[in-house]
Write a protein that holds these residues in place. Structure first.
Motif, short mmCIF file in Angstrom:
data_model
loop_
_atom_site.label_atom_id
_atom_site.label_comp_id
_atom_site.label_asym_id
_atom_site.label_seq_id
_atom_site.Cartn_x
_atom_site.Cartn_y
_atom_site.Cartn_z
N UNK A 190 1.00 14.60 12.85
CA UNK A 190 1.54 14.21 11.56
C UNK A 190 2.11 12.79 11.60
N UNK A 191 2.95 12.51 12.60
CA UNK A 191 3.53 11.17 12.71
C UNK A 191 2.46 10.12 12.94
N UNK A 192 1.51 10.42 13.82
CA UNK A 192 0.47 9.44 14.15
C UNK A 192 -0.45 9.18 12.96
N UNK A 193 -0.77 10.22 12.19
CA UNK A 193 -1.63 10.03 11.02
C UNK A 193 -0.98 9.09 10.02
N UNK A 194 0.35 9.21 9.86
CA UNK A 194 1.07 8.32 8.96
C UNK A 194 0.95 6.88 9.42
N UNK A 195 1.16 6.63 10.69
CA UNK A 195 1.13 5.28 11.24
C UNK A 195 -0.27 4.67 11.17
N UNK A 196 -1.27 5.47 11.51
CA UNK A 196 -2.65 4.94 11.49
C UNK A 196 -3.09 4.66 10.06
N UNK A 197 -2.77 5.57 9.13
CA UNK A 197 -3.14 5.36 7.73
C UNK A 197 -2.49 4.09 7.18
N UNK A 198 -1.24 3.84 7.56
CA UNK A 198 -0.58 2.60 7.13
C UNK A 198 -1.31 1.37 7.65
N UNK A 199 -1.92 1.48 8.83
CA UNK A 199 -2.59 0.34 9.45
C UNK A 199 -3.96 0.04 8.85
N UNK A 200 -4.55 1.01 8.14
CA UNK A 200 -5.84 0.77 7.48
C UNK A 200 -5.54 -0.05 6.23
N UNK A 201 -5.61 -1.36 6.36
CA UNK A 201 -5.10 -2.21 5.29
C UNK A 201 -5.73 -3.59 5.32
N UNK A 202 -5.71 -4.24 4.17
CA UNK A 202 -6.12 -5.64 4.02
C UNK A 202 -5.28 -6.25 2.91
N UNK A 203 -5.26 -7.58 2.86
CA UNK A 203 -4.61 -8.28 1.76
C UNK A 203 -5.61 -8.47 0.63
N UNK A 204 -5.29 -7.93 -0.52
CA UNK A 204 -6.15 -8.08 -1.70
C UNK A 204 -5.26 -7.88 -2.93
N UNK A 205 -5.21 -8.90 -3.77
CA UNK A 205 -4.31 -8.86 -4.93
C UNK A 205 -4.64 -7.73 -5.90
N UNK A 206 -5.85 -7.21 -5.82
CA UNK A 206 -6.25 -6.15 -6.75
C UNK A 206 -5.71 -4.77 -6.34
N UNK A 207 -5.28 -4.62 -5.09
CA UNK A 207 -4.69 -3.36 -4.64
C UNK A 207 -3.31 -3.22 -5.27
N UNK A 208 -3.08 -2.13 -5.96
CA UNK A 208 -1.81 -1.95 -6.68
C UNK A 208 -0.82 -1.20 -5.80
N UNK A 209 0.35 -1.81 -5.64
CA UNK A 209 1.42 -1.19 -4.87
C UNK A 209 2.70 -1.21 -5.69
N UNK A 210 3.49 -0.16 -5.53
CA UNK A 210 4.72 0.03 -6.30
C UNK A 210 5.82 0.47 -5.34
N UNK A 211 7.07 -0.01 -5.52
CA UNK A 211 8.16 0.49 -4.68
C UNK A 211 8.24 2.01 -4.73
N UNK A 212 8.34 2.62 -3.56
CA UNK A 212 8.33 4.08 -3.49
C UNK A 212 9.42 4.72 -4.33
#
Length: 309
Positions: A199-221
């Motif tokens: 569970x902990x590792x899946x969270x960390x790895x999923x967070x790492x699957x990432x790139x910088x792209x202005x079209x990706x929408x992110x919101x404060x949790x």
């Protein structure tokens, strides 16, 4: 709010209490299974209240000292401790830790195998010579739609987990699940020695699957969920269709993180999926031929799953 239990038509059990939703399956002699079920229910009845009592500490960033009392809370802390150099709270391992606590009730004589599925995070018990077959659904939308219709899930990949493997836990994370993610993976399914570790590792790895792209929408949790442990950290809420190269780059970043965790002995394998592309650490026991799988748990109102037994 009280803990509830029910028997399902296929012999599995359903335990629920607030946000905790378990599906339990066991094979073995009937008397042993009944005794294990009784033990599991007794343990389950007080589990949520124990976590609530320590919730402020569980929602706080991990420190060097383990200031927690309950067995599940301590397990959450221990699973997240290897990742303390970055931002992480014990809540990153809550579902897997709960499943792991309950599966311990089934590690007894005359039970061949058992599984506890907590919203897609799965703890396993396997006696010598036993095994489970795990289906990986890389198309989350298709899997969710079919499950909602009561249809068989379209497993794209199959994993056979036998007792000789160092795997007793499976967990999935990604931005399209019920938990928040900082990355863009549709799903990251991790196999590890325990459900809490996975569970902990899946969270960390999923967070790492990432790139910088202005079209990706992110919101404060904190704008999406009250009292979230992530506070004002931006989490992914929408990912547009990306070109093949950018998806590949994001997956490679996650695979690098997964390989580092594998080298540290924290995970056994990881399967990463994003917009139709899939990567994994190794193919031991892995098959790309879809086969029928036994569903062991679904609560479509709450979750999207990518791993099924």
């Amino acid at each position: 709010m009280v803990a509830q239990r029910a028997s399902l038509p296929d012999g599995r059990l359903h335990f629920s209490h607030g946000p905790i939703d378990l599906i339990i399956q066991a094979d073995g002699l009937p008397d042993s299974i009944r005794a294990a079920h009784a033990h599991a229910w007794q343990r389950f009845e007080t589990l949520l209240s124990e976590l609530v009592d320590e919730l402020p500490a569980l929602r706080s960033p991990l420190g060097e000292q383990r200031l927690l009392k309950g067995s599940v809370a301590q397990r959450m802390w221990e699973a997240c401790y290897p990742f303390r150099s970055g931002f992480i709270t014990p809540m990153a391992a809550v579902a897997g830790s709960v499943a792991q606590e309950i599966i311990a009730c089934y590690a007894r004589r005359n039970i061949t195998r058992a599984s506890v599925n907590n919203g897609g995070d799965i703890a396993l018990y396997l006696s010598a010579g036993s095994s489970y077959r795990v289906g990986i659904c890389t198309d989350i939308d298709a899997a969710t739609e079919k499950a909602a219709q009561g249809l068989a899930l379209p497993a794209d990949l199959q994993l056979r987990i036998d007792a000789a493997m160092p795997v007793r836990g499976i967990a999935t994370s990604g931005w399209r699940g019920r938990s928040f993610s900082l990355g863009i993976a549709d799903s990251v399914t991790v196999l590890a020695a325990s459900a809490a570790q996975a569970d902990a590792a899946a969270t960390v790895i999923a967070n790492a699957v990432n790139i910088d792209d202005a079209r990706i929408k992110r919101v404060p949790a904190c704008l999406l969920k009250d009292e979230t442990d992530l506070g004002e950290i931006p989490v992914t809420v929408d990912v547009p269709q990306l070109d093949h190269a950018r998806v590949h780059a994001a997956l490679q970043a996650g695979l690098l993180q997964a390989r580092q965790l594998q080298e540290q002995g924290l995970i056994w394998n990881a399967i990463l999926a994003c917009q139709g592309q899939v990567m994994h650490l190794h193919d031991h026991g892995l098959s790309v031929e879809p086969r029928s799988t036994q569903r062991i748990a679904y609560d479509i109102g709450k979750s999207r799953y990518s791993a099924v037994l």
